[in-house]
Design an enzyme around this catalytic site. Structure first.
Site, PDB file in Angstrom:
ATOM      1  N   ASP A 482       0.776  -1.327   0.032  1.00 42.97           N
ATOM      2  CA  ASP A 482      -0.041   0.010   0.040  1.00 42.97           C
ATOM      3  C   ASP A 482       1.007   1.220   0.247  1.00 42.97           C
ATOM      4  O   ASP A 482       1.977   1.169   0.277  1.00 42.97           O
ATOM      5  CB  ASP A 482      -0.772  -0.036   1.242  1.00 42.97           C
ATOM      6  CG  ASP A 482      -2.294   0.752   0.916  1.00 42.97           C
ATOM      7  OD1 ASP A 482      -2.392   1.433   0.186  1.00 42.97           O
ATOM      8  OD2 ASP A 482      -3.106   0.447   1.733  1.00 42.97           O
ATOM      9  N   ASP A 552     -10.637   2.130  -3.186  1.00 41.88           N
ATOM     10  CA  ASP A 552     -11.259   2.000  -1.911  1.00 41.88           C
ATOM     11  C   ASP A 552     -12.551   2.141  -1.764  1.00 41.88           C
ATOM     12  O   ASP A 552     -13.312   1.464  -0.846  1.00 41.88           O
ATOM     13  CB  ASP A 552     -10.562   3.137  -0.837  1.00 41.88           C
ATOM     14  CG  ASP A 552      -9.338   2.539  -0.216  1.00 41.88           C
ATOM     15  OD1 ASP A 552      -8.762   1.644  -0.388  1.00 41.88           O
ATOM     16  OD2 ASP A 552      -8.516   3.432   0.327  1.00 41.88           O
TER      17      ASP A 552
HETATM   18  C1  GLA Z   1      -5.731   1.927   2.275  1.00 43.20           C
HETATM   19  C2  GLA Z   1      -6.086   0.621   1.402  1.00 43.20           C
HETATM   20  C3  GLA Z   1      -7.171  -0.254   2.047  1.00 43.20           C
HETATM   21  C4  GLA Z   1      -6.544  -0.684   3.307  1.00 43.20           C
HETATM   22  C5  GLA Z   1      -6.329   0.589   4.290  1.00 43.20           C
HETATM   23  C6  GLA Z   1      -5.584   0.108   5.366  1.00 43.20           C
HETATM   24  O1  GLA Z   1      -6.739   2.828   2.360  1.00 43.20           O
HETATM   25  O2  GLA Z   1      -6.535   1.310   0.099  1.00 43.20           O
HETATM   26  O3  GLA Z   1      -7.648  -1.166   1.117  1.00 43.20           O
HETATM   27  O4  GLA Z   1      -5.582  -1.536   3.140  1.00 43.20           O
HETATM   28  O5  GLA Z   1      -5.296   1.247   3.410  1.00 43.20           O
HETATM   29  O6  GLA Z   1      -5.113   1.137   6.083  1.00 43.20           O
END
Ligand code: GLA
Length: 755
Positions: A482, A552
């Site tokens: 990420d 997301d």
């Molecule tokens: C980001 C990712 C999510 C999740 C969060 C965790 O927003 O896109 O899928 O992994 O971080 O903090």
């Protein structure tokens, strides 16, 4: 496929069965762009395609006492224009020199044509497995005065309507030079009768399609966020005004790069359209000493006369076969369940095992533990940087949990965010100078975190040590990498003033380098890239991570638009797509589990919820969904995609179809956002089928259970020219196959099988 150099008029012709790309060396040795489009016959004399139109007020050539007013670089379609020497438009190359000049003038010296395609050191690039798949042309140009060479690289494949381009600048100047701008590609097109398509949006709203007619002047997409960004994807396409999904010309420009970039069109006063794409010049300055060189990232240009879907299919085929690498290129991706929306930071071993074992029951292959397992990560204020397990949450470590998950008969996956640090972390306390920040200024925070200075090799090395220790210690089959914020105050404590312009790019090179080290050491691991969803969903990443978390936003209906847009460039096998809980956590929208699955099928399928919280009926449906997608994902991931109805234009309807390469099977999806009373009949014209064959058509009850439509067989030509009526009572809508009032947020899956 061939690359021919015609000595007589010094033209290059790169062609395969579908496209031609032609270049000329002008009488004074500059490189001019002749043509990019549908294949031309190869013959001597292509140089007439270049127009020299003497221009009032344009600088005309004057050298060695000879004046040639008919020759102005400003009036010539150029291949890789540089600053200050006659071409007054925005160019591709700017080089700063010791005396303060930025003016350069590159002339043809030599060229080389060879089979295959070179890899680009430290950078992503499309590749060949056999030299016979592609040919490469390297043209060397030189600016004698500043003793610098410019090498332009062009590769053409036999099987794809695509040209891969990049440039290399080689310094032979003892005084050194500084590269201030070096595009990956520049293309001057002879007219401006196009619309520019871009994929734009923001966090959780990535890759929405915007199309605007070109007009005189500049239109651009870009990132100055350090990552390629969810605001604008590093891509643009030019479409003729009458181009549709299935017909007409489409030119694509896709950048294989994950950092700051600029992609722009510039229409000049004679309606010549210049497209440039490459690293963003803002904040960029790359000093070269004698003997050093700078290699730009690669851009892939596609031409199709089969509409926008034709262009997309070319990218899908090329990227899924010759950009994605390693074991996972050729293997079915596991059906995963990610715990993020199920527990957020509230991880315990017991909770993880409860979720994993229920998921296993339902047929899930891979359990992924997301953010919250490490350091003091109980919330987003602390812990980033400390990649060791939090024993309060997982007393037996990642290994203990991973072994238990593995014992259930599942694979285990883990989340990292290696490029970030919280102020409240051991890493930051030990290395406050490892944060990107300008001396004397405070550094902005996003989500309470700072960006680590990945331009430093010692930072990259530290993260390699931390991550590889975990990956070595536990049976881990998947990593979600990420990257949750844009960069600001980009300044490195490790470099002298004159190197600060290299920091953004060095950062990305080290991200690539760390990926490369990890994927080499752990070749069985499936990497999924992520950046708060799709903020680094780009072609560069696909070289390292075969799939990416598209957004997301896990709402099924929002995802229709996001995945529709992302599919313009990226193969469905690369789009992470999960069924999440309802009401949806981002929008509170309520949708059926069948609708949620229907959208997620068209990506790398998985779940993002706690299956223990679901009703027995929904659990039973999940079992069926997994069985269904395992049966049909080959068509979705390896077949051809045709987008049919555009969610941005069609009053809340969308549709697409994936057709197997032999056209014997297809999976189609139809989505309706809002129900209307006494609505017009809705008919989708399918595409990609065999017009001479008959098909059995079924729709899928609950998005899983095929029920044959009571038409008998239907001709492929009828389905493509007349269409499939999705709201006809004979197709069972009012006969109890569909409930009478289906409501909003409807999704229907159709299966087609050639008889
Ligand atoms: C980001 C990712 C999510 C999740 C969060 C965790 O927003 O896109 O899928 O992994 O971080 O903090």
């Amino acid at each position: 496929m061939a690359i021919i150099f015609h000595e007589s008029d010094r033209t290059f012709h790169l062609y395969n069965d579908s496209i031609s790309y032609c270049i000329a060396v002008t009488k004074y040795g500059h490189l001019a762009g002749l043509y990019f489009g549908k294949k031309l016959r190869d013959r001597d004399g292509l140089s007439h395609l270049l127009e020299y139109s003497g221009g009032n007020q344009s600088p005309g050539l004057y050298e060695d006492g000879v004046e040639d007013p008919s020759y102005s670089l400003n009036e010539i379609r150029q291949e890789y224009p540089s600053f200050g020497h006659g071409d007054l438009r925005q160019g591709a190359l700017v080089i700063g020199q010791k005396n303060g000049s930025r003016i350069t003038d590159f002339r043809y010296v030599s060229h080389r044509i060879y089979d295959g395609k070179p890899r680009l050191a430290g950078l992503p690039a499309v590749y060949t497995e056999e030299d016979s798949e592609a040919q490469t042309l390297e043209i060397t140009l030189r600016d004698e005065l500043i003793r610098t060479d410019l090498i332009l690289l062009y590769s053409i494949y036999n099987d794809y309507p695509a040209i891969a381009r990049s440039a290399r600048i080689e310094c032979h100047n003892p005084e050194g030079i500084t590269v201030l701008q070096a595009a990956s590609a520049c293309l001057d097109l002879p007219d401006s009768g196009y619309e520019m398509l871009e994929l734009a949006g923001g966090w959780a709203r990535e890759c929405h399609m915007y199309c605007n007619p070109l007009r005189p002047g500049i239109q651009s997409v870009y990132s100055r966020r350090g990552n390629s960004s969810s605001q604008f994807n590093p891509f643009l396409a030019l479409l003729r005004p009458d181009t549709t999904e299935t017909r007409g010309e489409a030119l694509g420009f896709s950048l294989l790069y994950s950092g700051n970039y600029l992609a722009q069109t510039d229409v000049d006063y004679r309606d010549v359209t210049r497209v440039t794409i490459g690293i963003h010049p803002d904040g960029f300055a790359w000093p070269l000493e004698e003997g050093q060189n700078f290699q730009t990232p690669e851009a892939v240009l596609v031409y199709s006369d089969e509409g926008l879907s034709g262009m997309s299919r070319a990218y899908h085929r090329l990227y899924s076969r010759r950009l994605v690498r390693g074991y996972w290129r050729d293997h079915e991706r596991p059906i995963l369940l990610n715990n993020w929306e199920a527990t957020y930071f509230g991880i315990t071993e017991e909770k993880m095992l409860n979720i994993a074992s229920k998921a296993r029951d339902l047929g899930v292959d891979l359990f992924v533990m997301d953010d919250g397992w490490f350091g003091t990560r109980n919330h987003d204020h602390a812990g980033l940087g400390d990649w060791y397990v939090n024993r309060d949450k997982l007393p037996q470590g990642v290994r203990g949990l991973a072994e238990k998950v593995t014992a259930l008969g599942m694979k285990f996956g883990l989340w990292f965010e290696p490029e970030m640090v919280n102020e409240d972390s051991e890493l930051y306390r030990a290395h406050p100078d490892w944060v990107l920040r300008t001396p004397g200024r405070s550094a902005s925070k996003t989500r309470h975190q700072w960006v680590l200075d990945f331009s430093r090799d010692d930072v990259m090395e530290n993260l390699y040590q931390q991550m590889s220790a975990i990956l070595r210690d536990a049976p881990i089959s998947y990593v979600k990498w990420d990257m949750n914020r844009s960069m600001s105050e980009v300044y490195s404590a490790a470099y002298p003033p004159e190197q600060q312009g290299t920091v953004y790019h060095r950062y990305i090179l080290n991200v690539y380098a760390l990926y490369e080290r990890l994927r080499t050491e752990f070749p069985h691991i499936l990497f999924e890239s992520c950046a708060g969803g799709g903020a680094r969903f780009d072609a560069g990443m696909l070289y390292y991570a075969p799939q990416g978390w598209t957004s997301d936003d896990t709402d099924a209906m929002e995802r229709v638009s996001i995945q529709y847009g992302a599919s313009v460039v990226y193969p469905l096998s690369s789009l992470g797509a999960h069924v999440s809980a309802s009401p949806n956590h981002q929008l509170s929208r309520v949708t059926s589990i069948a609708t949620r699955a229907a959208t997620a099928y068209f990506g790398t399928f998985g779940y993002e919820l706690d299956p223990n919280q679901l009703s027995p009926e929904d659990q039973a449906e999940i079992r069926e969904q997994i069985r269904f997608i395992k049966q049909y994902r080959r068509i979705i991931h390896q077949g051809d995609l045709y987008r049919l109805e555009n969610p941005y234009e069609n009053n809340g309807e969308a549709a697409w179809i994936c057709v197997s390469l032999d056209r014997s099977q297809a999976v189609a999806a139809y989505f309706r956002f809002r129900q209307h009373i006494t609505a017009p009949l809705s008919r989708i014209r399918l595409a990609g089928l065999d017009p001479d064959a008959d098909y059995k058509v079924s729709y899928c009850r609950n998005s899983t259970e095929p029920v044959e439509l009571p038409f008998g067989s239907v001709g492929g030509d009828e389905l493509m020219q007349y269409g499939l009526i999705t709201s006809d009572s004979r197709s069972g809508i009012h006969n109890g196959i569909y409930p009478d009032r289906e409501g909003d947020y409807l999704a229907r899956i159709y299966l087609l099988e050639k008889l």
